[in-house]
Design an enzyme around this catalytic site. Structure first.
Site, mmCIF file in Angstrom:
data_model
loop_
_atom_site.group_PDB
_atom_site.id
_atom_site.type_symbol
_atom_site.label_atom_id
_atom_site.label_comp_id
_atom_site.label_asym_id
_atom_site.label_seq_id
_atom_site.Cartn_x
_atom_site.Cartn_y
_atom_site.Cartn_z
ATOM 1 N N TYR A 107 0.868 -1.169 0.000
ATOM 2 C CA TYR A 107 0.000 0.000 0.000
ATOM 3 C C TYR A 107 0.907 1.222 0.000
ATOM 4 O O TYR A 107 1.392 1.658 1.044
ATOM 5 C CB TYR A 107 -0.926 -0.019 1.221
ATOM 6 N N ASP A 150 -2.344 -1.441 -3.966
ATOM 7 C CA ASP A 150 -2.695 -0.073 -4.293
ATOM 8 C C ASP A 150 -1.387 0.710 -4.315
ATOM 9 O O ASP A 150 -0.883 1.113 -3.268
ATOM 10 C CB ASP A 150 -3.666 0.484 -3.250
ATOM 11 N N HIS A 253 -12.340 1.614 -4.434
ATOM 12 C CA HIS A 253 -11.540 0.805 -5.359
ATOM 13 C C HIS A 253 -12.309 -0.443 -5.772
ATOM 14 O O HIS A 253 -13.160 -0.937 -5.023
ATOM 15 C CB HIS A 253 -10.237 0.342 -4.694
#
Length: 262
Positions: A107, A150, A253
């Site tokens: 992330y 991500d 998302h």
């Protein structure tokens, strides 16, 4: 061994445990990587996911922020966690499957609102995180590995709804794209999603601020699946599950999938 992997920024695994379970039940990926879990590890609703066959988990967590987890139906052991840029954040976890494939779940910091590290500390942290990733892969070339997560960068012109309008917007600025490409090159990574879907607009994130996100379709491809060169040709069947963005109380998302025959 063939297995399907999905990556999803869930924006609170506890708040959205039911749609995680929905994805597990309806799509049944063998491995599910989550980011922005926003939970200590001991508060992740693991029993709910174990009941659906996800009996293996590796995770790093913290209260209210960040957090990464990998759930697997396939036997998996933890393979490390890095604190890139020394932020003290839970942003990386790795798991190794029984076939020897290592999965890195990242992330990357979002970077705040201003694309200038001199006035925005968060943007500097993002660039430093990516630089540390690059250096780590230079030092130790990964093999038989998958990197997902991500990554908070939409690198290509067709990864955003309007390239020219977003050139100065954090996630699509030239300096971020340069850092992104340096990380990819340093580890010999291949973009699995774009190998499978080489042409056309493709997004995995749509802002909560859009009243009708689906019709406006002002998206960005922030979520990625990469593979090292030795297994990139084993990847196929990539897709973004756009429909999940429209589920009840959704993340902003959508999950991204790929299948590997390794």
């Amino acid at each position: 061994m063939a297995f399907t992997l999905a990556t999803w920024n869930i924006n609170s695994v506890r708040l959205r445990a039911d749609i995680v379970a929905k994805l597990m039940g309806e799509q049944a990926p063998d491995v599910l990587c989550l980011q922005e879990c926003k939970s200590p590890v001991d508060k992740i609703p693991r029993d709910q996911f174990t009941a659906l066959g996800y009996t293996h988990m590796v995770a790093r967590g913290q209260k209210g922020y960040n957090g990464v987890a990998i759930f697997s139906k396939i036997p998996m052991v933890e393979a490390g966690a890095e604190d890139f840029a020394q932020l003290g954040h839970a942003r990386h976890i790795a798991g190794r499957l029984e076939n020897g494939v290592t999965i890195h779940n990242h992330y990357v910091p979002a970077g705040g609102d201003v694309a200038d590290r001199e006035v925005n500390e968060k943007f500097g942290q993002k660039l430093d995180y990516l630089t540390d990733m690059r250096d780590a892969f230079h030092a130790s070339k990964p093999e038989k590995s998958i990197l997902v997560g991500d990554l908070n960068i939409a690198p290509r012109e067709d990864d955003v709804w309007d390239h020219k309008k977003l050139l100065k917007v954090v996630s699509h600025t030239p300096i971020e794209v340069e850092h992104f490409n340096d990380v990819m090159a340093s580890g010999g990574w291949a973009d699995v999603t774009r190998n499978d879907i080489p042409d056309g607009k493709l997004y995995s994130w749509w802002s909560y601020r859009a009243k009708d996100w689906d019709a406006a379709d002002k998206g960005r491809r922030l979520d990625h699946i990469w593979a090292t060169g030795d297994i990139q040709n084993a990847a196929h069947s990539s897709r973004v599950m756009r429909a999940a963005r429209g589920w009840d109380r959704p993340s902003d998302h959508a999950p991204v999938f790929a299948t590997f025959d390794v």
